[in-house]
Design a protein around this motif. Structure first.
Motif, PDB file in Angstrom:
ATOM      1  N   TYR A   1      -8.996   0.100  -8.480  1.00  0.00           N
ATOM      2  CA  TYR A   1      -8.052  -0.936  -8.063  1.00  0.00           C
ATOM      3  C   TYR A   1      -8.729  -2.101  -7.341  1.00  0.00           C
ATOM      4  O   TYR A   1      -8.073  -3.065  -6.984  1.00  0.00           O
ATOM      5  CB  TYR A   1      -6.940  -0.354  -7.198  1.00  0.00           C
ATOM      6  CG  TYR A   1      -7.418   0.425  -5.995  1.00  0.00           C
ATOM      7  CD1 TYR A   1      -7.873  -0.223  -4.853  1.00  0.00           C
ATOM      8  CD2 TYR A   1      -7.415   1.806  -6.010  1.00  0.00           C
ATOM      9  CE1 TYR A   1      -8.313   0.492  -3.753  1.00  0.00           C
ATOM     10  CE2 TYR A   1      -7.851   2.530  -4.921  1.00  0.00           C
ATOM     11  CZ  TYR A   1      -8.296   1.869  -3.796  1.00  0.00           C
ATOM     12  OH  TYR A   1      -8.737   2.587  -2.712  1.00  0.00           O
TER      13      TYR A   1
ATOM     14  N   HIS B   1       0.900   6.487  -6.988  1.00  0.00           N
ATOM     15  CA  HIS B   1      -0.409   7.043  -7.348  1.00  0.00           C
ATOM     16  C   HIS B   1      -0.865   8.106  -6.346  1.00  0.00           C
ATOM     17  O   HIS B   1      -1.936   7.994  -5.758  1.00  0.00           O
ATOM     18  CB  HIS B   1      -1.467   5.935  -7.393  1.00  0.00           C
ATOM     19  CG  HIS B   1      -1.146   4.843  -8.341  1.00  0.00           C
ATOM     20  ND1 HIS B   1      -0.404   3.730  -7.972  1.00  0.00           N
ATOM     21  CD2 HIS B   1      -1.436   4.682  -9.647  1.00  0.00           C
ATOM     22  CE1 HIS B   1      -0.273   2.938  -9.017  1.00  0.00           C
ATOM     23  NE2 HIS B   1      -0.887   3.490 -10.047  1.00  0.00           N
TER      24      HIS B   1
ATOM     25  N   ARG C   1      -3.934  -3.226  -5.103  1.00  0.00           N
ATOM     26  CA  ARG C   1      -2.802  -2.435  -4.612  1.00  0.00           C
ATOM     27  C   ARG C   1      -1.852  -3.275  -3.768  1.00  0.00           C
ATOM     28  O   ARG C   1      -0.703  -2.903  -3.575  1.00  0.00           O
ATOM     29  CB  ARG C   1      -3.294  -1.272  -3.741  1.00  0.00           C
ATOM     30  CG  ARG C   1      -4.216  -0.322  -4.455  1.00  0.00           C
ATOM     31  CD  ARG C   1      -4.799   0.664  -3.487  1.00  0.00           C
ATOM     32  NE  ARG C   1      -5.558  -0.038  -2.453  1.00  0.00           N
ATOM     33  CZ  ARG C   1      -5.976   0.519  -1.324  1.00  0.00           C
ATOM     34  NH1 ARG C   1      -5.695   1.774  -1.062  1.00  0.00           N
ATOM     35  NH2 ARG C   1      -6.664  -0.172  -0.448  1.00  0.00           N
ATOM     36  N   SER C   2      -2.330  -4.366  -3.241  1.00  0.00           N
ATOM     37  CA  SER C   2      -1.523  -5.138  -2.302  1.00  0.00           C
ATOM     38  C   SER C   2      -1.204  -6.516  -2.848  1.00  0.00           C
ATOM     39  O   SER C   2      -1.747  -6.952  -3.848  1.00  0.00           O
ATOM     40  CB  SER C   2      -2.247  -5.254  -0.961  1.00  0.00           C
ATOM     41  OG  SER C   2      -3.379  -6.071  -1.095  1.00  0.00           O
TER      42      SER C   2
ATOM     43  N   TRP D   1       2.228   1.645  -3.447  1.00  0.00           N
ATOM     44  CA  TRP D   1       1.147   2.038  -4.347  1.00  0.00           C
ATOM     45  C   TRP D   1       0.874   3.538  -4.212  1.00  0.00           C
ATOM     46  O   TRP D   1       0.716   4.230  -5.210  1.00  0.00           O
ATOM     47  CB  TRP D   1      -0.122   1.234  -4.045  1.00  0.00           C
ATOM     48  CG  TRP D   1      -1.246   1.620  -4.938  1.00  0.00           C
ATOM     49  CD1 TRP D   1      -1.516   1.115  -6.182  1.00  0.00           C
ATOM     50  CD2 TRP D   1      -2.241   2.612  -4.699  1.00  0.00           C
ATOM     51  NE1 TRP D   1      -2.613   1.736  -6.721  1.00  0.00           N
ATOM     52  CE2 TRP D   1      -3.082   2.662  -5.824  1.00  0.00           C
ATOM     53  CE3 TRP D   1      -2.504   3.467  -3.634  1.00  0.00           C
ATOM     54  CZ2 TRP D   1      -4.159   3.527  -5.921  1.00  0.00           C
ATOM     55  CZ3 TRP D   1      -3.573   4.335  -3.724  1.00  0.00           C
ATOM     56  CH2 TRP D   1      -4.387   4.347  -4.856  1.00  0.00           C
ATOM     57  N   HIS D   2       0.825   4.053  -2.981  1.00  0.00           N
ATOM     58  CA  HIS D   2       0.552   5.480  -2.798  1.00  0.00           C
ATOM     59  C   HIS D   2       1.666   6.336  -3.387  1.00  0.00           C
ATOM     60  O   HIS D   2       1.386   7.367  -3.995  1.00  0.00           O
ATOM     61  CB  HIS D   2       0.356   5.826  -1.320  1.00  0.00           C
ATOM     62  CG  HIS D   2       0.152   7.301  -1.121  1.00  0.00           C
ATOM     63  ND1 HIS D   2      -0.993   7.944  -1.541  1.00  0.00           N
ATOM     64  CD2 HIS D   2       0.951   8.255  -0.600  1.00  0.00           C
ATOM     65  CE1 HIS D   2      -0.893   9.229  -1.271  1.00  0.00           C
ATOM     66  NE2 HIS D   2       0.284   9.441  -0.703  1.00  0.00           N
TER      67      HIS D   2
ATOM     68  N   LEU E   1       0.828  -1.209   0.000  1.00  0.00           N
ATOM     69  CA  LEU E   1       0.000   0.000   0.000  1.00  0.00           C
ATOM     70  C   LEU E   1       0.862   1.258   0.000  1.00  0.00           C
ATOM     71  O   LEU E   1       0.537   2.238  -0.673  1.00  0.00           O
ATOM     72  CB  LEU E   1      -0.928   0.013   1.215  1.00  0.00           C
ATOM     73  CG  LEU E   1      -2.039  -1.022   1.203  1.00  0.00           C
ATOM     74  CD1 LEU E   1      -2.796  -0.988   2.521  1.00  0.00           C
ATOM     75  CD2 LEU E   1      -2.975  -0.809   0.046  1.00  0.00           C
TER      76      LEU E   1
END
Length: 157
Positions: free
Chosen positions: A75, A55, A91-92, A51-52, A48
């Motif tokens: 997602y 994005h 995302r994970s 991912w952040h 996560l």
């Protein structure tokens, strides 16, 4: 200041002092992104966090008050498996999991028109309970889904 926030490097991190339902919170001090981990869905915070970083424009404060209109994020992959909601958070690195009928009703309702009214009605009829009881149960389940990033505010809010 907004230009700096947009161009600045995001440094998301896991915060083990903040908890939601016993699970740590991941957040970014450089923007408003925050959410709770789901021990069954997310294999730790790292996916996560990465991912952040990739994005930052998808940042949502999932620990804020549940909005009136919701949407399923791009997602999140979901489908009905019998009377269950099968879901995968892309995302994970975690596996997909099954949620109960109540959550399936929420996803169907949110996908149809952005609110929880269809889920409340379906829950009322399925369980033969008063609408106020069904609404409380649906809103509690939707809040949990929102807190873990599986729902987001509908665009335009």
């Amino acid at each position: 200041m907004n230009a700096y926030r947009t161009a600045a490097l995001h440094r998301p991190a896991a915060d083990y002092d903040r908890r939601f339902d016993g699970q740590p919170v991941v957040h970014c001090p450089d923007c408003h992104w925050a959410q709770a981990l789901d021990k069954n869905l997310h294999e730790g915070p790292w996916a996560l966090i990465y991912w952040h970083r990739d994005h930052p424009d998808e940042a949502v404060d999932h620990l804020a008050v549940l909005p009136d209109r919701l949407a399923v994020p791009s997602y999140v992959r979901w489908f009905a498996q019998g009377h269950w909601l099968a879901i995968e958070d892309q995302r994970s690195e975690g596996p997909g999991i099954l949620y109960g009928t109540e959550c399936l009703e929420i996803f169907q309702s949110v996908s149809a028109d952005g609110d929880l009214e269809r889920a409340v009605l379906a829950n009322t009829h399925r369980r033969y309970v008063f609408p106020s009881t069904a609404r409380a149960d649906i809103e509690a389940a939707a809040s949990d889904l929102f807190r873990t990033g599986l729902l987001r505010p509908a665009r335009g809010l």
